[in-house]
Design an enzyme around this catalytic site. Structure first.
Site, PDB file in Angstrom:
ATOM      1  N   THR A  28       0.843  -1.206   0.000  1.00 17.84           N
ATOM      2  CA  THR A  28       0.000   0.000   0.000  1.00 17.84           C
ATOM      3  C   THR A  28       0.870   1.244   0.000  1.00 17.84           C
ATOM      4  O   THR A  28       1.934   1.241   0.619  1.00 17.84           O
ATOM      5  CB  THR A  28      -0.853  -0.013   1.295  1.00 17.84           C
ATOM      6  N   ARG A  84     -14.143  -7.784   1.083  1.00 18.88           N
ATOM      7  CA  ARG A  84     -13.192  -7.539   2.176  1.00 18.88           C
ATOM      8  C   ARG A  84     -12.668  -6.098   2.122  1.00 18.88           C
ATOM      9  O   ARG A  84     -12.289  -5.603   1.065  1.00 18.88           O
ATOM     10  CB  ARG A  84     -12.016  -8.525   2.071  1.00 18.88           C
ATOM     11  N   VAL A  85     -12.642  -5.437   3.263  1.00 19.33           N
ATOM     12  CA  VAL A  85     -12.067  -4.092   3.364  1.00 19.33           C
ATOM     13  C   VAL A  85     -10.913  -4.158   4.341  1.00 19.33           C
ATOM     14  O   VAL A  85     -11.027  -4.741   5.425  1.00 19.33           O
ATOM     15  CB  VAL A  85     -13.131  -3.073   3.847  1.00 19.33           C
ATOM     16  N   GLY A  86      -9.783  -3.567   3.954  1.00 13.98           N
ATOM     17  CA  GLY A  86      -8.616  -3.558   4.836  1.00 13.98           C
ATOM     18  C   GLY A  86      -8.559  -2.294   5.676  1.00 13.98           C
ATOM     19  O   GLY A  86      -9.557  -1.575   5.839  1.00 13.98           O
ATOM     20  N   ASP A  87      -7.381  -2.010   6.167  1.00 14.83           N
ATOM     21  CA  ASP A  87      -7.189  -0.837   7.029  1.00 14.83           C
ATOM     22  C   ASP A  87      -7.092   0.472   6.245  1.00 14.83           C
ATOM     23  O   ASP A  87      -7.391   1.544   6.777  1.00 14.83           O
ATOM     24  CB  ASP A  87      -5.894  -0.995   7.837  1.00 14.83           C
ATOM     25  N   THR A 109       1.143   0.099   6.502  1.00 12.44           N
ATOM     26  CA  THR A 109       1.153  -0.849   5.398  1.00 12.44           C
ATOM     27  C   THR A 109       1.256  -2.243   5.999  1.00 12.44           C
ATOM     28  O   THR A 109       1.711  -2.417   7.121  1.00 12.44           O
ATOM     29  CB  THR A 109       2.321  -0.546   4.435  1.00 12.44           C
ATOM     30  N   GLY A 110       0.812  -3.235   5.232  1.00 15.85           N
ATOM     31  CA  GLY A 110       0.864  -4.600   5.733  1.00 15.85           C
ATOM     32  C   GLY A 110      -0.531  -5.183   5.850  1.00 15.85           C
ATOM     33  O   GLY A 110      -1.487  -4.661   5.263  1.00 15.85           O
ATOM     34  N   GLY A 156      -3.890  -5.570   6.788  1.00 11.74           N
ATOM     35  CA  GLY A 156      -4.784  -4.570   7.355  1.00 11.74           C
ATOM     36  C   GLY A 156      -5.555  -5.022   8.580  1.00 11.74           C
ATOM     37  O   GLY A 156      -5.874  -4.221   9.460  1.00 11.74           O
TER      38      GLY A 156
HETATM   39  C1  SD4 Z   1      -4.735  -4.029   3.266  1.00 14.73           C
HETATM   40  N1  SD4 Z   1      -2.948  -2.696   4.195  1.00 14.73           N
HETATM   41  O1  SD4 Z   1      -5.669  -3.948   2.477  1.00 14.73           O
HETATM   42  C2  SD4 Z   1      -3.491  -3.246   2.989  1.00 14.73           C
HETATM   43  C3  SD4 Z   1      -2.577  -4.221   2.350  1.00 14.73           C
HETATM   44  C4  SD4 Z   1      -1.469  -3.674   1.715  1.00 14.73           C
HETATM   45  O2  SD4 Z   1      -0.894  -3.633  -0.570  1.00 14.73           O
HETATM   46  O3  SD4 Z   1      -0.651  -3.044   2.342  1.00 14.73           O
HETATM   47  N2  SD4 Z   1      -1.528  -3.996   0.398  1.00 14.73           N
HETATM   48  O4  SD4 Z   1      -4.736  -4.762   4.246  1.00 14.73           O
END
Ligand code: SD4
Length: 352
Positions: free
Chosen positions: A209, A237-240, A260-261, A263
Site C-alpha cells: 500500500t 473484504r475491506v482492509g485498514d 502498510t501490511g 490490514g
Molecule cells: C490491506 N494494508 O488492504 C493493505 C494491504 C497492503 O498492498 O498493504 N496492500 O490490508
C-alpha cells in the site's frame, strides 16, 4: 510562589509522572516472542527517551514521506506541490495518484491485484489538518480512488462511501469508469485460480500500500492512503487503508501516521490512531511506531505470519518508521533531497 500553589504544582507533576508510569505499564511488551528478547530494553529506552529527548527547535518543513520504494516518484510529485507553496492536502493527493496510475505497482490502483472473483476493488482515504477526512472502500473501475475520497470529504456530509454507492457518487462527480485489470494481473489471477487456492493471499509479500504524509510550508499536515488491498481477497473484504485511525490518522496538535501490511492487524489495534496518541504522550515518531508494532506482536496470535509497518511524521517534521519484519522501506523528500530508508524491524530476518 505560595505554599498552596507549590503543592498544587507538585501534585500535578506527581500525577503526570504517575500517568506516564501507568502508560508504560499498560503498554504490553512483546516478551512472548523469543525473537523479541531485546524488546524490554528498547521499550525502556523508548520511555526514557520520551521523558528526556529535547524537542527539536526548528521545524523541518515542507516535507513529504511515503511507504515503500514506489513512494520515491510519488514524493517527487507531491514535492512539486509543496515546493511551489501548495498545501499538504493537494500534495498527498497528487503524490499518491502516481502509483495509482502505474500498472507496474501491483498493489495500488490500476493494475492492482484483483479480488478472488477477478475484480480490482480499491480502498483509499485522505485526511487534513482539521480532522476533515474522506474515504472510499471496495470501489471498482475508477483509477483514482484517492480523488474520489477527497470528493467525499469536500462534497458530502459523510466520511466514507463503499461499493456501488461509491461508484455511483464517483460517476456523478465526473470520474470516468474504466477497466483496471491489466493483462498481467488477469494472467496472475488465472494462475492463482487454477492452483485451486481456497484462501485469499494474505501473507508476507502482499503489503505494498502507499501511505503518504506531508507537512506544508504553512505547517499544516495531511495524509493519504490508497491500495488495491490484499491480493485475491474475499469479495467485499475491506482492509485498514480506507479506515480513518487504522490505515491513516492526522492530528495537527501532534503528527500523522500511516500503515502498510496486513490490514486486519491495524484494524484490530486502530494502529495509526495508536501511533499518533503515543506521540501525544511524548514518544517521537519512531518510538511510537515501534510501540504500535510491539503491541500488535504481543497481542495478536500469529501476527508474525504477516508484515506490518508504520510510518509517522510529527508536526515539527520528525520522521520515524518501524516494522515487524525487515524489508519495509520508506521514502522521504524535503529541500535537502530524496532518500529511501530501511525501517528498523522487531523480528530477525528480512522479507521482500
Ligand atoms: C490491506 N494494508 O488492504 C493493505 C494491504 C497492503 O498492498 O498493504 N496492500 O490490508
Amino acid at each position: 510562589m505560595t505554599k498552596s500553589k507549590m503543592s498544587q504544582q507538585h501534585k500535578s507533576l506527581l500525577q503526570g509522572r504517575r500517568d506516564l508510569l501507568k502508560l508504560a505499564a499498560a503498554l504490553p511488551l512483546a516478551g512472548g516472542l523469543s525473537a523479541c528478547a531485546s524488546t524490554t530494553a528498547s521499550d525502556k529506552s523508548a520511555t526514557a527517551a520520551a521523558t528526556s529527548t529535547p524537542k527539536p527547535s526548528a521545524v523541518r518543513k515542507p516535507i513529504v514521506v511515503s511507504t515503500w520504494e514506489h513512494g520515491m516518484p510519488a514524493n517527487a510529485a507531491a514535492w512539486q506541490v509543496l515546493a511551489a507553496g501548495g498545501s499538504a492536502l493537494d500534495a498527498v493527493e497528487q503524490g499518491v495518484r502516481v502509483p495509482e496510475a502505474d500498472p507496474a505497482v501491483r498493489t495500488v490502483g490500476y493494475g492492482g491485484y484483483p479480488d478472488a472473483s477477478g475484480e480490482v476493488t480499491l480502498d483509499a482515504c485522505i485526511m487534513d489538518h482539521q480532522l476533515n477526512c474522506g474515504s472510499v472502500a471496495g470501489l471498482k473501475r475508477i483509477k483514482h480512488p484517492i480523488s474520489v475520497a477527497r470528493a467525499v470529504m469536500e462534497k458530502t456530509p459523510h466520511v466514507m462511501l463503499v461499493g456501488e454507492g461509491a461508484l455511483t457518487f464517483a460517476k456523478a462527480q465526473g470520474f470516468v469508469e474504466e477497466n483496471l485489470l491489466t493483462e498481467q494481473s488477469k494472467q496472475d489471477w488465472l494462475v492463482w485460480r487454477e492452483q485451486g487456492k481456497a484462501k485469499s493471499q494474505i501473507n508476507l509479500e502482499n503489503h505494498d500500500t502507499i501511505g503518504m504524509l506531508a507537512l506544508d510550508s504553512d505547517g499544516h499536515l495531511a495524509g493519504a492512503c490508497t491500495t488495491s488491498g490484499a491480493a485475491y481477497k474475499l469479495p467485499g473484504r475491506v482492509g485498514d487503508s480506507p479506515l480513518i485511525g487504522a490505515g491513516l490518522y492526522v492530528d495537527q496538535d501532534v503528527g500523522a501516521a500511516t500503515a502498510t501490511g496486513l490490514g486486519e492487524l491495524m484494524i484490530k489495534t486502530v494502529g495509526c490512531h495508536l501511533v499518533v496518541e503515543l506521540m501525544r504522550q511524548g514518544l517521537n515518531p519512531q518510538q511510537a511506531c515501534q510501540r504500535a508494532v510491539e503491541r500488535i506482536a504481543a497481542k495478536i496470535p500469529n501476527a508474525a505470519e504477516a508484515q506490518v509497518g508504520f510510518l509517522a511524521l510529527s508536526v515539527s517534521g520528525e520522521v520515524g518508521a518501524y516494522c515487524l519484519h525487515g524489508g519495509f522501506n520508506y521514502a522521504v523528500q524535503d529541500a535537502s533531497g530524496a532518500t529511501l530508508t530501511d525501517a528498523i524491524h522487531l523480528l530477525p530476518g528480512v522479507v521482500v
